[in-house]
Scaffold this motif. Sequence first.
Motif, short mmCIF file in Angstrom:
data_model
loop_
_atom_site.label_atom_id
_atom_site.label_comp_id
_atom_site.label_asym_id
_atom_site.label_seq_id
_atom_site.Cartn_x
_atom_site.Cartn_y
_atom_site.Cartn_z
N GLY A 35 4.23 5.07 -9.07
CA GLY A 35 4.79 4.49 -7.85
C GLY A 35 4.85 5.51 -6.72
N ALA A 36 5.16 6.77 -7.07
CA ALA A 36 5.21 7.82 -6.06
C ALA A 36 3.82 8.08 -5.49
N VAL A 37 2.81 8.14 -6.36
CA VAL A 37 1.44 8.36 -5.89
C VAL A 37 0.98 7.17 -5.03
N PHE A 38 1.33 5.96 -5.44
CA PHE A 38 0.96 4.76 -4.68
C PHE A 38 1.50 4.83 -3.26
N HIS A 39 2.78 5.16 -3.12
CA HIS A 39 3.38 5.24 -1.78
C HIS A 39 2.72 6.35 -0.96
N ALA A 40 2.43 7.48 -1.59
CA ALA A 40 1.79 8.58 -0.88
C ALA A 40 0.41 8.17 -0.36
N LEU A 41 -0.34 7.41 -1.16
CA LEU A 41 -1.65 6.93 -0.71
C LEU A 41 -1.53 5.94 0.44
N CYS A 42 -0.50 5.09 0.38
CA CYS A 42 -0.24 4.17 1.50
C CYS A 42 0.00 4.94 2.80
N LEU A 43 0.82 5.99 2.71
CA LEU A 43 1.15 6.78 3.90
C LEU A 43 -0.07 7.56 4.39
N ASP A 45 -6.01 5.73 9.21
CA ASP A 45 -6.61 4.51 9.77
C ASP A 45 -5.84 3.95 10.96
N ARG A 46 -4.65 4.50 11.23
CA ARG A 46 -3.79 4.04 12.32
C ARG A 46 -3.41 2.58 12.15
N LYS A 47 -3.22 2.16 10.92
CA LYS A 47 -2.72 0.81 10.63
C LYS A 47 -2.15 0.79 9.22
N ILE A 48 -1.30 -0.20 8.96
CA ILE A 48 -0.71 -0.37 7.63
C ILE A 48 -1.79 -0.89 6.68
N PRO A 49 -1.97 -0.28 5.53
CA PRO A 49 -2.99 -0.76 4.58
C PRO A 49 -2.69 -2.19 4.13
N GLY A 50 -3.73 -2.95 3.85
CA GLY A 50 -3.57 -4.30 3.33
C GLY A 50 -3.51 -4.29 1.81
N LEU A 51 -3.32 -5.45 1.23
CA LEU A 51 -3.20 -5.53 -0.23
C LEU A 51 -4.54 -5.28 -0.92
N GLY A 52 -5.63 -5.52 -0.23
CA GLY A 52 -6.92 -5.17 -0.80
C GLY A 52 -7.03 -3.67 -1.01
N ARG A 53 -6.55 -2.93 -0.02
CA ARG A 53 -6.53 -1.47 -0.14
C ARG A 53 -5.54 -1.03 -1.21
N ALA A 54 -4.45 -1.77 -1.36
CA ALA A 54 -3.46 -1.45 -2.40
C ALA A 54 -4.10 -1.53 -3.78
N LYS A 55 -5.00 -2.49 -3.97
CA LYS A 55 -5.70 -2.60 -5.25
C LYS A 55 -6.58 -1.37 -5.48
N ASP A 56 -7.17 -0.84 -4.40
CA ASP A 56 -7.96 0.38 -4.53
C ASP A 56 -7.10 1.54 -5.02
N TYR A 57 -5.86 1.61 -4.52
CA TYR A 57 -4.96 2.68 -4.95
C TYR A 57 -4.67 2.57 -6.45
N ILE A 58 -4.47 1.35 -6.91
CA ILE A 58 -4.19 1.15 -8.33
C ILE A 58 -5.41 1.55 -9.17
N ASP A 59 -6.60 1.22 -8.70
CA ASP A 59 -7.82 1.67 -9.36
C ASP A 59 -7.86 3.20 -9.44
N PHE A 60 -7.53 3.83 -8.32
CA PHE A 60 -7.56 5.29 -8.24
C PHE A 60 -6.63 5.94 -9.27
N LEU A 61 -5.52 5.28 -9.59
CA LEU A 61 -4.56 5.86 -10.54
C LEU A 61 -5.18 6.05 -11.92
N GLY A 62 -6.28 5.36 -12.18
CA GLY A 62 -6.99 5.59 -13.43
C GLY A 62 -7.58 6.99 -13.53
N GLU A 63 -7.65 7.71 -12.40
CA GLU A 63 -8.15 9.08 -12.39
C GLU A 63 -7.07 10.11 -12.71
N LEU A 64 -5.81 9.68 -12.80
CA LEU A 64 -4.73 10.63 -13.05
C LEU A 64 -4.88 11.41 -14.35
N PRO A 65 -5.30 10.78 -15.46
CA PRO A 65 -5.46 11.57 -16.68
C PRO A 65 -6.41 12.76 -16.50
#
Length: 563
Positions: free
Chosen positions: A198-206, A212-232
Amino acid sequence: MNAEATKNPAAFHRQSDYEVLVVNSCLWAAAGDALGWMTELARDSHGVRHRTGLERVQKPVNWRRLIGGKNGVKVDFSAGTYSDDTQLRLAVSRSIRGNGAFDVEAFAKIEMTVWQGYSLGAGIGSKAAATHLSKRGVNWFSNFFDTSRQKYITAGGNGAAMRVQPHVWSARSTQQEMVRQVLRDSIVTHGHPHGFCGAVFHALCLWDTFADRKIPGLGRAKDYIDFLGELPALIQGDSELAQFWLPSWERAADSTISSAIKVFQEDAFRDIQIVQKTINYKNKNTYKEVLGQIGCLTDEFRGSGFKTALAALCLSMIYSEGDIEYALAASANELESDTDTIATMAGALLGALSERSPIWSIQDRAYLECEARRLACIGSGIDQPSFSYPDVSGWEPPSNQSDSVARFNGALALTGLGVLTPRGDEYQQGTSIWQWFELPFGQTVFAKRRSEISRAVVANQMPGKLKNSQKPGLANVYQDSFAFDEFSDRKNNHRGSGASRLENLSSFPGIDEATDIVIASGFDDATIGHLIKLCIDKEKSIELVVAFSAIVAKARLARMKRK
């Protein structure tokens, strides 16, 4: 994540513009915390009215709250008083060195253990983590606490997500390096994927909000969740995480880190999918519907690290084209949710797009701005000084909440951070006393101490002097620099000359303003003498006189060295 997105946020802006955006992100985050804390855990509008005199809050006001449990003390708070969200954000900020590196040892063993003594509104997990870190032999990567109320491995709350913005503000390298720092920060206190993911997700949003000078959309939020698979893989690439933290974590969790993150990803994708339809049809109930759909109005998930971060993103999406004040008020008045943490995270996001700062009262505004500028400079590639912590190898953490305040050279001090200057009435409960104090660098804390303080600390338990000559971004009397002058001079621009201000004084104005007056007067002998006499006559406190004299002396010496 595309290659462009890996650039640090400052790379997308001119240095002066980036500084403004970071300051506004910082101030709006603190504003959201201050507004939402007034209503946090209030059962209904009657509870809000009892605290604030209002059934709904629209801006910070003077208010009252019980501190110290059911048998604690009722404390009057000024408008804009912030809670643990901003306290820990500042602790993280100080732990970021002048070259952008995160001093996780100082954060874990000094900042977190001392924070026990002045925490306001802290969650169960963060408090348990801080207490366990006070034990000898417990390191930042081995804080596997296990209490009757909380276990490290199940700590998935938002106590980490709410504090990680400084890693984004100060990022001068790649997105992956920023994520590594956020991960190191998060696992100090939170061992469940909902907490550190959750901390990494919020950091990626910020990060993307700045880029991008805009609030990310939920499509981008899915990209962040995909990216979390790289944490290991990221964890395996960090020698300390891989060798020390990971084996202990997998043993305690009875799972591999990859499997646990996959389970988290499934949950997160499900939450995003659930709110996707709702967020597309905005109306006055959209935000509350989102909270209900992902469980943020229930005891089980109210403080979830990821769900809170997702709620803050959705709130920011809903109000991205309106005034930030309305977004923060919407969060603060949804009483069954985590009102202050969602507001503080949304404030950071929306503030990163704003060219204006809050007009509300905010506790320690000058210090918040000063520290935000330091981080923005770091992110822009300009080295800054580092807070001069005691040597961790010789550090003796306070054993409990009441021992953070000790004696140092005859004065009260918050160990590890600095000498304390009293700033208000005392509130006593049994043998404990709560009181407002000011630290040398401008932060005020409502600290708990013993009525009879027997613990004394020596110099190696207190901040030292800077080891470099770079211009610092915070005013610390222990640092050999002219930051103190810059900090005070900026306020003097708004307060008038020393002589005119001195004429209107009938009582001692407090160390902060008194030192401003001395500096504005050019260290005039009569001005210094008059203020010391006022301090003696009106405050009747030897400790306060000594503290004021020491700060004036340090400011004078800093000026002399500059010349």
